[in-house]
Motif scaffolding. Sequence first.
Motif, PDB file in Angstrom:
ATOM      1  N   GLY D 141       9.247   2.844  -4.116  1.00  0.00           N
ATOM      2  CA  GLY D 141       9.033   2.508  -5.522  1.00  0.00           C
ATOM      3  C   GLY D 141       7.966   1.430  -5.679  1.00  0.00           C
ATOM      4  O   GLY D 141       8.128   0.478  -6.457  1.00  0.00           O
ATOM      5  N   LEU D 142       6.858   1.512  -4.900  1.00  0.00           N
ATOM      6  CA  LEU D 142       5.799   0.493  -4.992  1.00  0.00           C
ATOM      7  C   LEU D 142       5.127   0.575  -6.349  1.00  0.00           C
ATOM      8  O   LEU D 142       4.820   1.677  -6.835  1.00  0.00           O
ATOM      9  N   ASP D 143       4.880  -0.609  -6.918  1.00  0.00           N
ATOM     10  CA  ASP D 143       4.324  -0.656  -8.275  1.00  0.00           C
ATOM     11  C   ASP D 143       2.790  -0.579  -8.164  1.00  0.00           C
ATOM     12  O   ASP D 143       2.171  -1.442  -7.561  1.00  0.00           O
ATOM     13  N   GLU D 144       2.143   0.461  -8.771  1.00  0.00           N
ATOM     14  CA  GLU D 144       0.677   0.644  -8.629  1.00  0.00           C
ATOM     15  C   GLU D 144      -0.080  -0.542  -9.178  1.00  0.00           C
ATOM     16  O   GLU D 144      -0.986  -1.069  -8.538  1.00  0.00           O
ATOM     17  N   ASN D 145       0.297  -0.999 -10.403  1.00  0.00           N
ATOM     18  CA  ASN D 145      -0.591  -1.999 -11.003  1.00  0.00           C
ATOM     19  C   ASN D 145      -0.390  -3.392 -10.424  1.00  0.00           C
ATOM     20  O   ASN D 145      -0.838  -4.377 -10.984  1.00  0.00           O
ATOM     21  N   ASP D 146       0.286  -3.464  -9.257  1.00  0.00           N
ATOM     22  CA  ASP D 146       0.354  -4.785  -8.607  1.00  0.00           C
ATOM     23  C   ASP D 146      -0.716  -4.776  -7.517  1.00  0.00           C
ATOM     24  O   ASP D 146      -0.671  -3.930  -6.613  1.00  0.00           O
ATOM     25  N   PRO D 147      -1.722  -5.686  -7.580  1.00  0.00           N
ATOM     26  CA  PRO D 147      -2.876  -5.606  -6.645  1.00  0.00           C
ATOM     27  C   PRO D 147      -2.446  -5.643  -5.179  1.00  0.00           C
ATOM     28  O   PRO D 147      -2.993  -4.946  -4.348  1.00  0.00           O
ATOM     29  N   ASP D 148      -1.367  -6.403  -4.857  1.00  0.00           N
ATOM     30  CA  ASP D 148      -1.016  -6.525  -3.439  1.00  0.00           C
ATOM     31  C   ASP D 148      -0.605  -5.182  -2.853  1.00  0.00           C
ATOM     32  O   ASP D 148      -0.763  -4.945  -1.664  1.00  0.00           O
ATOM     33  N   SER D 149      -0.051  -4.297  -3.721  1.00  0.00           N
ATOM     34  CA  SER D 149       0.539  -3.094  -3.124  1.00  0.00           C
ATOM     35  C   SER D 149      -0.511  -2.042  -2.815  1.00  0.00           C
ATOM     36  O   SER D 149      -0.214  -1.025  -2.205  1.00  0.00           O
ATOM     37  N   LEU D 150      -1.771  -2.286  -3.227  1.00  0.00           N
ATOM     38  CA  LEU D 150      -2.770  -1.218  -3.043  1.00  0.00           C
ATOM     39  C   LEU D 150      -3.001  -0.951  -1.557  1.00  0.00           C
ATOM     40  O   LEU D 150      -3.089   0.194  -1.126  1.00  0.00           O
ATOM     41  N   ASP D 151      -3.025  -2.040  -0.738  1.00  0.00           N
ATOM     42  CA  ASP D 151      -3.375  -1.792   0.670  1.00  0.00           C
ATOM     43  C   ASP D 151      -2.126  -1.712   1.542  1.00  0.00           C
ATOM     44  O   ASP D 151      -2.195  -1.699   2.752  1.00  0.00           O
ATOM     45  N   ASP D 152      -0.945  -1.671   0.886  1.00  0.00           N
ATOM     46  CA  ASP D 152       0.270  -1.577   1.722  1.00  0.00           C
ATOM     47  C   ASP D 152       0.339  -0.200   2.382  1.00  0.00           C
ATOM     48  O   ASP D 152      -0.083   0.792   1.796  1.00  0.00           O
ATOM     49  N   ILE D 153       0.912  -0.193   3.597  1.00  0.00           N
ATOM     50  CA  ILE D 153       1.073   1.091   4.316  1.00  0.00           C
ATOM     51  C   ILE D 153       2.572   1.396   4.370  1.00  0.00           C
ATOM     52  O   ILE D 153       3.370   0.528   4.728  1.00  0.00           O
ATOM     53  N   VAL D 154       2.933   2.604   3.945  1.00  0.00           N
ATOM     54  CA  VAL D 154       4.348   3.016   4.016  1.00  0.00           C
ATOM     55  C   VAL D 154       4.422   4.218   4.944  1.00  0.00           C
ATOM     56  O   VAL D 154       3.708   5.209   4.724  1.00  0.00           O
ATOM     57  N   SER D 155       5.190   4.096   6.028  1.00  0.00           N
ATOM     58  CA  SER D 155       5.299   5.277   6.920  1.00  0.00           C
ATOM     59  C   SER D 155       6.776   5.514   7.184  1.00  0.00           C
ATOM     60  O   SER D 155       7.535   4.553   7.362  1.00  0.00           O
ATOM     61  N   VAL D 156       7.185   6.782   7.152  1.00  0.00           N
ATOM     62  CA  VAL D 156       8.624   7.095   7.252  1.00  0.00           C
ATOM     63  C   VAL D 156       8.927   7.538   8.676  1.00  0.00           C
ATOM     64  O   VAL D 156       8.185   8.373   9.241  1.00  0.00           O
ATOM     65  N   ASN D 157       9.909   6.918   9.257  1.00  0.00           N
ATOM     66  CA  ASN D 157      10.406   7.264  10.607  1.00  0.00           C
ATOM     67  C   ASN D 157       9.365   7.089  11.694  1.00  0.00           C
ATOM     68  O   ASN D 157       9.493   7.669  12.776  1.00  0.00           O
ATOM     69  N   GLU D 158       8.266   6.342  11.409  1.00  0.00           N
ATOM     70  CA  GLU D 158       7.245   6.157  12.454  1.00  0.00           C
ATOM     71  C   GLU D 158       6.801   4.703  12.432  1.00  0.00           C
ATOM     72  O   GLU D 158       6.173   4.247  11.468  1.00  0.00           O
ATOM     73  N   LEU D 159       7.150   3.952  13.478  1.00  0.00           N
ATOM     74  CA  LEU D 159       6.847   2.506  13.535  1.00  0.00           C
ATOM     75  C   LEU D 159       5.736   2.316  14.568  1.00  0.00           C
ATOM     76  O   LEU D 159       5.936   2.575  15.757  1.00  0.00           O
ATOM     77  N   HIS D 160       4.539   1.926  14.106  1.00  0.00           N
ATOM     78  CA  HIS D 160       3.416   1.691  15.030  1.00  0.00           C
ATOM     79  C   HIS D 160       3.322   0.206  15.326  1.00  0.00           C
ATOM     80  O   HIS D 160       3.405  -0.623  14.393  1.00  0.00           O
ATOM     81  N   LEU D 161       3.184  -0.133  16.602  1.00  0.00           N
ATOM     82  CA  LEU D 161       3.104  -1.562  16.970  1.00  0.00           C
ATOM     83  C   LEU D 161       2.020  -1.748  18.028  1.00  0.00           C
ATOM     84  O   LEU D 161       1.870  -0.899  18.911  1.00  0.00           O
ATOM     85  N   PRO D 162       1.257  -2.852  17.944  1.00  0.00           N
ATOM     86  CA  PRO D 162       0.259  -3.111  18.995  1.00  0.00           C
ATOM     87  C   PRO D 162       0.925  -3.777  20.194  1.00  0.00           C
ATOM     88  O   PRO D 162       1.910  -4.506  20.047  1.00  0.00           O
ATOM     89  N   LEU D 163       0.381  -3.517  21.372  1.00  0.00           N
ATOM     90  CA  LEU D 163       0.905  -4.166  22.583  1.00  0.00           C
ATOM     91  C   LEU D 163       0.489  -5.637  22.548  1.00  0.00           C
ATOM     92  O   LEU D 163      -0.555  -5.984  21.998  1.00  0.00           O
ATOM     93  N   GLY D 164       1.309  -6.537  23.076  1.00  0.00           N
ATOM     94  CA  GLY D 164       0.886  -7.919  23.256  1.00  0.00           C
ATOM     95  C   GLY D 164       1.192  -8.814  22.075  1.00  0.00           C
ATOM     96  O   GLY D 164       1.119 -10.034  22.191  1.00  0.00           O
ATOM     97  N   LYS D 165       1.538  -8.252  20.920  1.00  0.00           N
ATOM     98  CA  LYS D 165       1.874  -9.136  19.779  1.00  0.00           C
ATOM     99  C   LYS D 165       3.344  -8.896  19.445  1.00  0.00           C
ATOM    100  O   LYS D 165       3.776  -7.726  19.347  1.00  0.00           O
ATOM    101  N   PRO D 166       4.144  -9.955  19.241  1.00  0.00           N
ATOM    102  CA  PRO D 166       5.551  -9.732  18.860  1.00  0.00           C
ATOM    103  C   PRO D 166       5.638  -9.130  17.462  1.00  0.00           C
ATOM    104  O   PRO D 166       4.743  -9.353  16.632  1.00  0.00           O
ATOM    105  N   ALA D 167       6.705  -8.354  17.243  1.00  0.00           N
ATOM    106  CA  ALA D 167       6.903  -7.763  15.903  1.00  0.00           C
ATOM    107  C   ALA D 167       7.986  -8.587  15.209  1.00  0.00           C
ATOM    108  O   ALA D 167       9.030  -8.871  15.799  1.00  0.00           O
TER     109      ALA D 167
END
Lengths: 574, 195, 85, 246
Positions: D141-167
């Motif tokens: 339910g991300l709100d479009e007219n909120d500027p912060d949400s424009l670059d948010d990434i939503v992915s379902v059942n798939e968690l991508h993480l870089p090696l070497g950085k804690p999550a």
Amino acid sequence: MQTEHLESHQETFIRKWVFSLDHKTIGLQYMFTSLIFLLFGFSLVLLMRWQLAYPGSALPLIGSYLPDSIAAGGVMHPAGYNALGAMHGTIMIFLGVVPLGVGAFGNYFLPLQIGARDMAFPRINMMSYWIYFIGGVLMLASFFVPGGAAQSGWTSYVPLSILSPGQTIWLFAMTFLITSSLLGSINFIVTTLNLRAPGLTWSRLPLFVWAQFVTALLLLFAFPVLQAGAILQLLDRVAKTSFFIPSGLIVGGAPVEYAGGGSALLWQHLFWFLAHPEVYVLLLPAMGIVAEILANGTRKPIFGYKEIAGSFCFIGVLSFMVWAHHMFVSGMKTSLSYLFMTTTMIISVPSVAIITCFLLSLKGASIQFKLPMLFALTFLPMFGIGGLTGLPLGFTPTDVYLHDTYYVIGHFHYVVVTGSLIALMGGIYYWFPKMFGRKMNEFWGKIHFWTTIVFMNGIFFPMFIQGLAGVQRRLYDPTVQAHNLVVQPTNVLMTYSAILLMIAQIPFIVNFFVSIFKGEKTEDNPWQATTLEWACPSPPLPHKNFEKIPTVYKGPYEYNVPGESSDFSPQHLP
Amino acid sequence: MIHQPEAIAETVTGIPNGKLGMWVFLASEVMLFGGFISSYVVLRTGSSFFPIPAKELLGIPLATLNTFVLITSSVTMVLALDAIQKANQKGLIRNLAITILLGFCFLAIKSYEYPHKWHEGITISSNLFGSFYFTLTGLHGLHVIGGIAFNIYILVNAIKGCYTQDHYERVEYAGLYWHFVDLVWIILFPIFYLL
Amino acid sequence: MKKTYLIVFGTLAVLTLLTVGVSYLHLNRAGAITVALLVAGIKVSLIAAFFMHLKFEKKVIHGIFYTALFFVLILLFLILPDIGF
Amino acid sequence: MNQNYGWGLPVQASSYAGKLDGSLFLLHGVMLLIFVLWAFYMIFCLIRYRQKNSSRALYSHRTPLSSYIPDALMLIFEIWLIFFVGIPIWAHIREDLPKEETSVALHIVAEQFAWTMHYPGLDGKFGKQNPSLINADNPLGLDENDPDSLDDIVSVNELHLPLGKPARILLSSKDVIHSFFVPEFRIKQDVVPGMNIPIWFEPTKIGQFEIGCAQLCGTGHYRMRGDVIVQSPEEFENWTKSKTKS
């Protein structure tokens, strides 16, 4: 005592068998009902085990006869699997093991072992059985209610248990079972405090009576809190209150019309505040029976009588301060988990003390491998495994990985099934002559013993392997998740062990019912035991048990007293 | 010293079965109400959404009167017991009747208060305060009804003259239960109305 | 004994008026809570001691009553740190 | 993925998995030792003191102090275990949350039978959510007219993480209690509706691992699974760029 006037008139069949006021008949009613519930609860497992071994396949033979709430068209669906899981847990604990350990053996043998004519309140005793019976019938009826039986585990965690169908009748039946247990525990406490035979001081009390007394205190202080929780949850479901519903819940894309504000963790606290003393209620009667049989089988006073009785009381008090070790990873604050980890480790010490005393009473004994003794002896290693596997679960770092996996299921089945259920079966063999005046067949008993032990381990030991591999519990179809595939063959082994375990119970059932009428007749004290229940005829005189209330002169387990001819000297003889 | 009834059963602890049984039952009731009140206190301090209605809506004067009614019924109950201990049958019956009347009066005031609250918008499902208020006072009301039934049973027996100076245990047990019910209200009154 | 009952009745009535009066003073939260609980505690112990004759009972009944109170306090004060604050 | 699992514990793929496995082996070793010793003692007693060998049993009510040794040993071991092993590891797992800057911060919202990952995107800020906007392709339910949400990434059942950085993850649930469980990371944390529970772990192995739900959450509990894909930092950057709605 008011029981004298009961014999004057000839009792009708109803008064004698159905609404009986005699603690022995009520004990037998509890025993037959709880044994039937144990059998029914175990048969639910066979359906679940088939689904786990061959996920999605049609259940052989009885698949098509099952109600639609469990298996539509012969194949079990997830809601049905969850219902079977929840009802298996509820039936086995609240309708099976506790009524057998506390209701049947407690009602029948507590008054006998303290030399009383009957319970303090015979009418309340009869009422407690019939309220338990109504609770049991309601639990069974929940399968055929629209929406099916309860589907959120025997722990009925909120908000799932409020949003999913089937929980209302479960909660309603639970209030009946809780009321029945409360009435029973009031009876036990007042009887043990007030109606002991002259000379029967606290240090001469048999350990079975100690166990029942501590169990009754546990039930008395712990059950009302679950009664409060069950009423709150019932209102959440029925009256739209929101004790356990946090605000802002969205189910299926739409906000839920609850006022909100409740806390989901509050239910877990209230539930486990009862459920941990409840697991000791499952265990203590069995430990009392093992102490009786061990003392009788080793022909010597049990080792460390004071230590065992003291450990019972210590377990009783401490079991109210350990409940949150079920909630280490449930979002509870970490400061609390330090406290509960420490109290959990402290409560493991009395259990170790009891098992140490049992094992040390084998030293210097003259062990007779009679049938009840086999069950009591096998309790020691089996409960040992159950207790030891509790260590990594009570220790937070390892519990992070093992919580809610099959390791937990293996732990509590080793404690409850190969621990207290085996001890209760030993109790049935041990006290059968006293209840019916006849002995159960020794040969068929041994067959039942060896097969049951082998197949029980066949089911429960692989659970530790699955648990270490990370297989979660309550999965309808484990093969969907990759990390369960490697250990899937163990599910097949466990399913066939379960089927063979069911077959292994048939000799026990036949032996039990045939021996009531055709068993080999025995005199009053076949095992040559010393406690008071062997001082009255078998079956004891209706309504008054003893010709004359015995006077107690010595401790409960005076075997092989030096300077005496026979190797046992009963409590009621000077 | 109060006059102990002769018919103390030959119990080991010297306390008659009935009295010990009643006290053990009251211990389980303490745990039941303890569970409820702990849930109320915990959620009231910790819940994110626990709106507390303004004091005017709660009708504190009426509740204070209600507390008086229950305290006086407790006193008349103990005076009834005191009367039978002095073999004063009429005193027993009179005080018991007053206790029962006051019990009904308590229920009458409650049955006036509940609809009054519903109009104010405090219902069982309106918010957590309403839920707890109606659950706890409702359960306490059921216990009061149970207590009144027990007292009526005792009154009927007293009129038939079953109780004498030496046999009055049942009156004592009804008194114990009634005092416990009053005791619970004395705790519920401040935590709902005054805080 | 009748006299003690009437004295206890008087104290209970006074305490009730006191606790209602204090609630109108609008003390801060902690003060109001402690006063209310203190007064309720006194009233409860008065009723238990005199009306329920707890003062004249044997140790067994004291034991049962205080154990129940002890376990309620455990329940309350071990849940409070988790959900309460 | 299947080579991560064997008959024993799954492969260790997070920084504190080693510590946790260490205490698992330690405990099981002690348990095995206690069980074997007691089994030998019991079998010895059963053979030595059976009725044929000793017709009269030893009568005594004495419990020598030496009989308390097993309990004392157990208590000392447990006290040492709690204060020197338990509390340090538990505090490390639950309290040592890495700082926001040096870690990958994201929200995971559990719902009936799916894990929704919510990355803040390059601006590092999470967009506002409005429950009424929830639909199939906008699970949060991300709100479009909120500027912060424009670059948010939503992915379902798939968690991508870089090696070497804690999550550093904030767990919350929409409906019922779930439990975020990744066997290889040895992490399990109930996700309670109405609470935002922080957890952290640091992946130490590139590969694909499995998320499971460990708390019964309804009829779909068994199929509520997801994948954790640990990539090299470059691949993770490419993935975030490809997913950002420009």
